[in-house]
Design a protein around this motif. Structure first.
Motif, mmCIF file in Angstrom:
data_model
loop_
_atom_site.group_PDB
_atom_site.id
_atom_site.type_symbol
_atom_site.label_atom_id
_atom_site.label_comp_id
_atom_site.label_asym_id
_atom_site.label_seq_id
_atom_site.Cartn_x
_atom_site.Cartn_y
_atom_site.Cartn_z
ATOM 1 N N VAL A 36 0.868 -1.182 0.000
ATOM 2 C CA VAL A 36 0.000 0.000 0.000
ATOM 3 C C VAL A 36 0.901 1.227 0.000
ATOM 4 C CG1 VAL A 36 -1.825 1.269 1.193
ATOM 5 C CG2 VAL A 36 -1.790 -1.248 1.247
ATOM 6 N N THR A 37 0.758 2.054 -1.041
ATOM 7 C CA THR A 37 1.598 3.243 -1.218
ATOM 8 C C THR A 37 0.718 4.480 -1.289
ATOM 9 O OG1 THR A 37 3.192 1.917 -2.459
ATOM 10 C CG2 THR A 37 3.381 4.308 -2.643
ATOM 11 N N ASP A 38 1.129 5.550 -0.544
ATOM 12 C CA ASP A 38 0.391 6.813 -0.608
ATOM 13 C C ASP A 38 1.360 7.965 -0.817
ATOM 14 O OD1 ASP A 38 0.932 8.423 2.059
ATOM 15 O OD2 ASP A 38 0.662 6.321 2.684
ATOM 16 N N ASP A 39 0.853 9.129 -1.206
ATOM 17 C CA ASP A 39 1.688 10.322 -1.447
ATOM 18 C C ASP A 39 1.481 11.373 -0.363
ATOM 19 O OD1 ASP A 39 -0.857 11.149 -1.962
ATOM 20 O OD2 ASP A 39 -0.432 12.024 -3.937
ATOM 21 N N GLY A 40 1.160 10.913 0.842
ATOM 22 C CA GLY A 40 0.855 11.834 1.938
ATOM 23 C C GLY A 40 2.088 12.384 2.612
ATOM 24 N N ARG A 41 1.931 12.816 3.860
ATOM 25 C CA ARG A 41 3.004 13.510 4.572
ATOM 26 C C ARG A 41 3.980 12.563 5.248
ATOM 27 N NH1 ARG A 41 -1.106 16.058 9.046
ATOM 28 N NH2 ARG A 41 -1.642 14.116 10.134
ATOM 29 N N GLY A 42 3.735 11.260 5.130
ATOM 30 C CA GLY A 42 4.655 10.294 5.707
ATOM 31 C C GLY A 42 4.414 10.088 7.178
ATOM 32 N N ILE A 43 5.250 9.236 7.794
ATOM 33 C CA ILE A 43 5.120 8.909 9.212
ATOM 34 C C ILE A 43 6.210 9.648 9.969
ATOM 35 C CG2 ILE A 43 5.090 7.052 10.923
ATOM 36 C CD1 ILE A 43 4.292 5.140 8.694
ATOM 37 N N ALA A 65 4.336 7.207 2.211
ATOM 38 C CA ALA A 65 4.766 5.984 2.887
ATOM 39 C C ALA A 65 4.414 4.769 2.035
ATOM 40 C CB ALA A 65 4.125 5.867 4.265
ATOM 41 N N THR A 66 5.188 3.693 2.234
ATOM 42 C CA THR A 66 4.939 2.417 1.545
ATOM 43 C C THR A 66 4.919 1.309 2.583
ATOM 44 O OG1 THR A 66 6.005 3.160 -0.490
ATOM 45 C CG2 THR A 66 5.751 0.776 -0.186
ATOM 46 N N LEU A 67 3.814 0.574 2.609
ATOM 47 C CA LEU A 67 3.648 -0.552 3.535
ATOM 48 C C LEU A 67 3.694 -1.841 2.720
ATOM 49 C CD1 LEU A 67 0.916 -0.874 6.253
ATOM 50 C CD2 LEU A 67 1.028 -2.561 4.451
ATOM 51 N N GLU A 68 4.521 -2.804 3.176
ATOM 52 C CA GLU A 68 4.612 -4.105 2.478
ATOM 53 C C GLU A 68 4.446 -5.232 3.490
ATOM 54 O OE1 GLU A 68 7.490 -6.662 -0.561
ATOM 55 O OE2 GLU A 68 8.302 -4.963 0.559
ATOM 56 N N TRP A 69 3.422 -6.078 3.242
ATOM 57 C CA TRP A 69 3.109 -7.218 4.118
ATOM 58 C C TRP A 69 3.172 -8.475 3.271
ATOM 59 C CZ3 TRP A 69 -0.859 -10.891 4.473
ATOM 60 C CH2 TRP A 69 -1.057 -11.502 5.734
ATOM 61 N N ARG A 70 3.956 -9.444 3.710
ATOM 62 C CA ARG A 70 4.212 -10.619 2.868
ATOM 63 C C ARG A 70 4.237 -11.876 3.736
ATOM 64 N NH1 ARG A 70 9.106 -10.707 -1.505
ATOM 65 N NH2 ARG A 70 8.821 -12.821 -2.325
ATOM 66 N N VAL A 71 3.438 -12.904 3.332
ATOM 67 C CA VAL A 71 3.412 -14.168 4.068
ATOM 68 C C VAL A 71 3.365 -15.323 3.064
ATOM 69 C CG1 VAL A 71 2.260 -13.194 6.097
ATOM 70 C CG2 VAL A 71 0.903 -14.182 4.240
ATOM 71 N N PRO A 72 3.872 -16.495 3.449
ATOM 72 C CA PRO A 72 3.789 -17.657 2.550
ATOM 73 C C PRO A 72 2.365 -18.193 2.456
ATOM 74 C CG PRO A 72 4.777 -18.296 4.636
ATOM 75 C CD PRO A 72 4.634 -16.797 4.680
ATOM 76 N N LEU A 73 2.032 -18.817 1.320
ATOM 77 C CA LEU A 73 0.713 -19.422 1.142
ATOM 78 C C LEU A 73 0.563 -20.697 1.960
ATOM 79 C CD1 LEU A 73 0.232 -18.995 -2.715
ATOM 80 C CD2 LEU A 73 -0.810 -17.650 -0.902
ATOM 81 N N VAL A 74 1.692 -21.371 2.202
ATOM 82 C CA VAL A 74 1.665 -22.633 2.935
ATOM 83 C C VAL A 74 1.941 -22.355 4.402
ATOM 84 C CG1 VAL A 74 2.693 -24.936 3.145
ATOM 85 C CG2 VAL A 74 2.444 -23.859 0.892
ATOM 86 N N GLU A 75 1.196 -23.028 5.282
ATOM 87 C CA GLU A 75 1.387 -22.867 6.721
ATOM 88 C C GLU A 75 2.825 -23.213 7.087
ATOM 89 O OE1 GLU A 75 -0.201 -21.820 10.419
ATOM 90 O OE2 GLU A 75 -1.271 -21.926 8.513
ATOM 91 N N PRO A 76 3.506 -22.347 7.852
ATOM 92 C CA PRO A 76 4.906 -22.635 8.213
ATOM 93 C C PRO A 76 5.023 -23.898 9.048
ATOM 94 C CG PRO A 76 4.036 -20.796 9.499
ATOM 95 C CD PRO A 76 3.026 -21.094 8.435
ATOM 96 N N ARG A 77 6.086 -24.657 8.788
ATOM 97 C CA ARG A 77 6.315 -25.889 9.539
ATOM 98 C C ARG A 77 6.792 -25.567 10.949
ATOM 99 N NH1 ARG A 77 8.523 -26.720 4.455
ATOM 100 N NH2 ARG A 77 7.471 -28.327 3.217
ATOM 101 N N GLY A 78 6.305 -26.380 11.917
ATOM 102 C CA GLY A 78 6.715 -26.156 13.301
ATOM 103 C C GLY A 78 8.180 -26.408 13.484
#
Length: 586
Positions: free
Chosen positions: A533-540, A573-586
């Motif tokens: 998610v990217t915006d052109d606002g005043r930032g954090i 600001a640019t927010l990047e959220w990334r997770v694997p499709l497969v459930e992580p192994r214990g």
């Protein structure tokens, strides 16, 4: 000269003068008369015995309602009554011109196997088919209609046959050969056989009515069990798998399949096959068996969805029934039944209404499922409103109170109050995520549509519509990951609306299923999903409280993923959220 016998047994004669003369009756003539009387008495006794035997045979034939057993008893009773060595009952097919079943007596199973295929109705057998009346022949080989016997057939001489009628319809013919006690059959034998054939017609009619009612009951039980299971919530594919197995058994078929509409395709959802039958691609007697999950391409099967039901020959010997599964005028699917042998259209009496009723059961189960889904959504919506109106508002008010008290507190107390406010913000964020998840029922809407709805709703608070970019197989995102993804998009857009003062926002969702090149960044064990998610606002600004963003970071880490935020004052600001499709192994 005329004469007569007197009451005393003497013979009288008249002479020319009219005077009667008496002559003594000879002993020879008396013996002949006694012998004739004895013969007539014996004949009357035999006739009475045969009449009793006929009544016994009629009772025996009528004492069972299983059609196969009734036919067997008719043949055995006929052979017994006329003292025949061999007997058979030929059952006529729907056309009335050929035999489709041949029940025999006096021939062993080994002899029948050696003779080969059953007769179809040629020669003397066909004579009664074309002219349905009793026929009696002294020597079969000498008759002009004699067709001859196949190899390994036992020799036969005398012949007696009669049609078996059910009301005005000829059901089949009784054939008897080789009378044991005489060179050929008599008029009395013919009369006895005609009487038995009449009683046999009544017994067969009763047995057929019983068999029809019993078969209807069995089909009804299968449908009832399937309807009950569907309405109880059992998976549709599991129920239909049981249905195909029962239909195959009741129809004495070699395979059965049910295909239903799935969007624009017709997909096989359940199949059943008998063991030991060649249903392979190269089989000439039957169509290849369907496989579960297969998309139906056969034009004949697709056309059958619009009806009517029919049974058609396949190959040199096989048969196929195609039965529409339709709810009113709406085609839902098709039931396909295959045999490795020829069958007749009589089966449609049971199979066709079964297809219609199965569609009703599927429709009722679907309506019940929709109603339950609607009730679930209403209940979830009520819970979500209560959580928003009561819990969140109270937490928010508490946080505002703590924030107002912080400037009036000592530094060490102020730090604790700030941490408490951060925890309240995190709790509020979690509750909001839960509220959003409550509005989503698994499988109710595609994930891409849910994301688009979020962006559309955010336009109200942003003052403009965010730009949405989606790539990759979004439908492959697991149900466990989808709520997390939607929470990220919702939180990110909420932050932009409250703090960024932005004029544009871009939401990018990328799904990588792991099928790319080896050098790709996608997860090697099954791919990943990324939200940017990217915006052109005043930032954090530095030192800003990031309780909501910290919560998203913890969610990513719990699934083995990453979360990053890049920002500079005045440059957005640019927010990047990334997770694997497969459930992580214990």
């Amino acid at each position: 000269m005329t004469g007569s016998a007197s009451p005393t047994g003497e013979s009288t004669a008249g002479d020319a003068s009219g005077t009667a003369q008496r002559w003594p009756l000879s002993s020879l003539e008396l013996d002949d008369l006694v012998e004739e009387l004895r013969a007539r008495a014996d004949s009357a006794r035999v006739s009475q015995q045969r009449l009793g035997s006929l009544l016994d045979a009629v009772i025996a034939v009528s004492s069972d309602l299983e059609l196969a057993e009734v036919l067997r008893r008719i043949v055995v009773g006929a052979c017994t009554l006329v003292d025949a060595t061999y007997g058979a009952l030929g059952v006529l097919g729907p056309s009335g011109e050929e035999l489709v079943e041949f029940v025999t007596h006096g021939v062993s199973d080994e002899e029948r196997a050696a003779i080969g295929p059953l007769p179809r109705g040629h020669g003397l057998l066909g004579m009664i088919i074309t002219s349905p009346r009793p026929q009696r022949v002294g020597h079969i080989a000498e008759h002009p209609d004699s067709y001859g016997f196949p190899p390994h057939h036992p020799p036969m001489t005398s012949f007696l046959g009669a049609p078996v009628r059910i009301r005005d319809q000829v059901f089949g013919n009784l054939y008897l050969t080789d009378k044991r006690s005489a060179p050929e059959f008599s008029d009395e034998d013919e009369a006895i056989l005609i009487a038995l054939a009449a009683a046999a017609g009544v017994a067969i009619d009763n047995a057929r009515l019983y068999e029809h009612a019993r078969t209807q009951q069995l089909w009804g039980e299968v449908l009832g069990d399937a309807t009950q299971a569907l309405l109880a919530g059992t998976a549709q594919d599991e129920v239909l798998a049981e249905v195909t197995a029962h239909v195959r058994r009741l129809a004495k078929a070699d395979s059965c399949a049910v295909a239903l509409r799935r969007g624009s395709d017709v997909v096989v959802v359940a199949t059943s096959e008998s063991e030991g039958v060649d249903m392979s691609e190269g089989s000439e007697s039957v169509h290849p068996a369907f496989e579960k999950g297969e998309v139906v391409r056969d034009p004949a099967v697709l056309a059958a969805m619009l009806g009517p039901a029919r049974i058609e020959p396949t190959g040199p010997d096989g048969s196929r029934a195609t039965v529409p599964v339709a709810l009113g005028e709406t085609p839902t699917g098709v039931l396909v039944v295959d045999w490795a042998h020829e069958v007749h259209s009589d089966l449609l009496v049971h199979v066709e209404p079964f297809g219609r009723n199965l569609a009703v059961s599927l429709g009722a189960a679907s309506a019940r499922s929709d109603r339950a889904r609607s009730e679930l959504l209403e209940d979830r919506d009520r819970i979500a409103r209560d959580m928003h109106d009561n819990v969140i508002q109270r937490l928010f008010a508490t946080g505002m109170s703590l924030q107002s008290a912080a400037p009036m507190s000592p530094p060490e107390v102020r730090a604790k109050l700030d941490r408490a406010v951060d925890e309240l913000d995190a709790a509020i964020s979690d509750i909001r995520h839960t509220i959003f998840a409550l509005h989503r029922v698994p499988g109710s809407r595609p994930l891409s549509a849910e994301i688009a709805t979020l962006c559309g709703d955010a336009a109200v608070t942003l003052g403009f519509s965010p730009e949405l970019r989606i790539s990759g197989p979004v439908a492959d995102v697991p149900e466990a990951v989808a709520p997390e993804l939607l929470a990220v998009v919702r939180e990110a857009l909420s932050n932009v609306a409250r703090h960024a003062s932005a004029s544009s926002v871009t939401v990018t969702v990328v799904v990588d299923d792991g099928a790319g090149d080896e050098g790709d960044e996608g997860d090697a064990d099954g791919g990943d999903v990324r939200v940017v998610v990217t915006d052109d606002g005043r930032g954090i600004p530095d030192g800003a409280v990031r309780s909501g963003l910290g919560n998203l970071a913890r969610r990513a880490e719990s699934r083995g993923g990453t979360f990053r935020v890049a920002s500079a004052t005045g440059s957005g600001a640019t927010l990047e959220w990334r997770v694997p499709l497969v459930e992580p192994r214990g």
